[in-house]
Motif scaffolding. Structure first.
Motif, short mmCIF file in Angstrom:
data_model
loop_
_atom_site.label_atom_id
_atom_site.label_comp_id
_atom_site.label_asym_id
_atom_site.label_seq_id
_atom_site.Cartn_x
_atom_site.Cartn_y
_atom_site.Cartn_z
N THR A 291 -4.04 -3.62 -1.28
CA THR A 291 -4.44 -4.92 -1.83
C THR A 291 -3.28 -5.60 -2.57
OG1 THR A 291 -6.69 -4.09 -2.14
CG2 THR A 291 -6.09 -6.06 -3.38
N ALA A 292 -2.48 -4.80 -3.26
CA ALA A 292 -1.46 -5.36 -4.15
C ALA A 292 -0.14 -5.69 -3.48
CB ALA A 292 -1.20 -4.39 -5.30
N PHE A 293 0.22 -4.95 -2.45
CA PHE A 293 1.56 -5.09 -1.87
C PHE A 293 1.49 -5.63 -0.44
CE2 PHE A 293 2.05 -1.39 -4.81
CZ PHE A 293 2.88 -2.02 -5.74
N ALA A 294 2.60 -6.25 -0.02
CA ALA A 294 2.72 -6.70 1.36
C ALA A 294 2.76 -5.47 2.27
CB ALA A 294 3.99 -7.53 1.54
N LYS A 295 2.35 -5.65 3.50
CA LYS A 295 2.27 -4.55 4.46
C LYS A 295 3.63 -3.85 4.58
CE LYS A 295 0.19 -3.58 8.89
NZ LYS A 295 -0.60 -4.13 9.98
N ASN A 296 3.59 -2.52 4.62
CA ASN A 296 4.77 -1.66 4.79
C ASN A 296 5.78 -1.71 3.64
OD1 ASN A 296 3.79 -0.77 7.31
ND2 ASN A 296 4.68 -2.58 8.31
N THR A 297 5.36 -2.12 2.46
CA THR A 297 6.30 -2.15 1.33
C THR A 297 6.10 -0.96 0.38
OG1 THR A 297 4.82 -3.56 0.04
CG2 THR A 297 6.55 -4.66 1.31
N CYS A 298 5.02 -0.23 0.55
CA CYS A 298 4.75 0.93 -0.31
C CYS A 298 4.49 2.14 0.58
CB CYS A 298 3.55 0.64 -1.22
SG CYS A 298 3.30 1.91 -2.48
N PRO A 299 5.51 2.97 0.78
CA PRO A 299 5.37 4.10 1.69
C PRO A 299 4.33 5.12 1.20
CG PRO A 299 7.64 3.88 0.94
CD PRO A 299 6.83 2.88 0.20
N GLU A 300 3.74 5.81 2.16
CA GLU A 300 2.74 6.87 1.88
C GLU A 300 3.30 7.92 0.93
OE1 GLU A 300 -1.07 8.66 2.60
OE2 GLU A 300 -0.36 6.85 3.54
N LYS B 172 -3.99 4.34 -2.62
CA LYS B 172 -3.74 3.78 -1.28
C LYS B 172 -4.49 2.45 -1.11
CE LYS B 172 -3.46 6.36 2.64
NZ LYS B 172 -3.97 7.24 3.72
N LYS B 173 -5.74 2.43 -1.53
CA LYS B 173 -6.54 1.19 -1.44
C LYS B 173 -5.95 0.09 -2.32
CE LYS B 173 -10.84 3.55 -0.33
NZ LYS B 173 -12.09 4.08 -0.86
N ARG B 174 -5.56 0.46 -3.52
CA ARG B 174 -4.99 -0.55 -4.44
C ARG B 174 -3.64 -1.05 -3.95
NH1 ARG B 174 -6.95 1.59 -10.37
NH2 ARG B 174 -9.16 1.42 -9.89
N ALA B 175 -2.82 -0.17 -3.41
CA ALA B 175 -1.52 -0.57 -2.88
C ALA B 175 -1.69 -1.52 -1.70
CB ALA B 175 -0.71 0.66 -2.46
#
Length: 186
Positions: free
Chosen positions: A168-177, A163-166
């Motif tokens: 940092t790595a992805f734009a907001k709301n681009t990697c769902p929980e 979750k922390k890495r996502a």
């Protein structure tokens, strides 16, 4: 005082190497009285190679013609004495040293304080918790490492890390929980 030696062990991917590298970085930023060297013994497993890599990483210039391991060790020791520094060495994948019959390097470095009055701290990293079980008694006696076991991450810990890495790595709301949870469970 003699420098402490550590033995970090645990399964692949549990953070042993990352933790050791972070400590080396923090150690050099915290103190001017220490030199550090990280050696991946999977890539460099001979006594000569390990000592040469330590020498180079601590600023010792070695001739291109090559010199013997004992002379390289002597240069490291003289450099430490002259600078009045402690040396912290991480030997990652340390089991390769034993499989190649090159464990004398552990004895050399562990006995430096007693034989040459320089402080060298060894951090040996391995996946094998029994690495030193069959080591020569002189090596075990010289090292006497503090044993630190790293455990495998559980799915909840992995989910927090991902979750922390996502974030940092992805734009907001681009990697769902749900994707993060699926990856952690896998």
């Amino acid at each position: 005082n003699k420098a402490f030696n550590l033995f970090l062990h645990g399964p692949v991917g549990c953070g042993k190497t990352s933790a050791a590298k972070l400590v080396l970085t923090e150690l050099t930023s915290y103190s001017d009285n220490v030199k550090t060297a990280y050696v991946n013994c999977w890539q460099t497993s001979s006594r000569q190679g390990i000592l040469s890599e330590i020498a180079q990483k601590t600023g010792e210039v070695l001739p291109r013609r090559g010199i013997g391991g004992d002379e390289v060790l002597d240069r490291i020791i003289q450099s430490l004495k002259h600078a009045d520094k402690t040396l912290a060495v991480v030997l990652d994948e340390a089991d390769r040293v034993f499989s190649k019959g090159e464990e004398k390097v552990l004895y050399d470095l562990a006995r430096a304080h007693e034989q040459h009055q320089v402080k060298i701290s060894l951090v040996c990293i391995s996946n094998d918790s029994e690495l030193f079980a069959n080591a020569d008694d002189r090596i075990r006696s010289s090292l006497r490492p503090l044993d630190i076991e790293f455990e495998k991450y559980n799915p909840i810990q992995l989910k927090d890390i991902l979750k922390k890495r996502a974030k940092t790595a992805f734009a907001k709301n681009t990697c769902p929980e749900s994707v993060i949870a699926l990856c952690a469970a896998h």
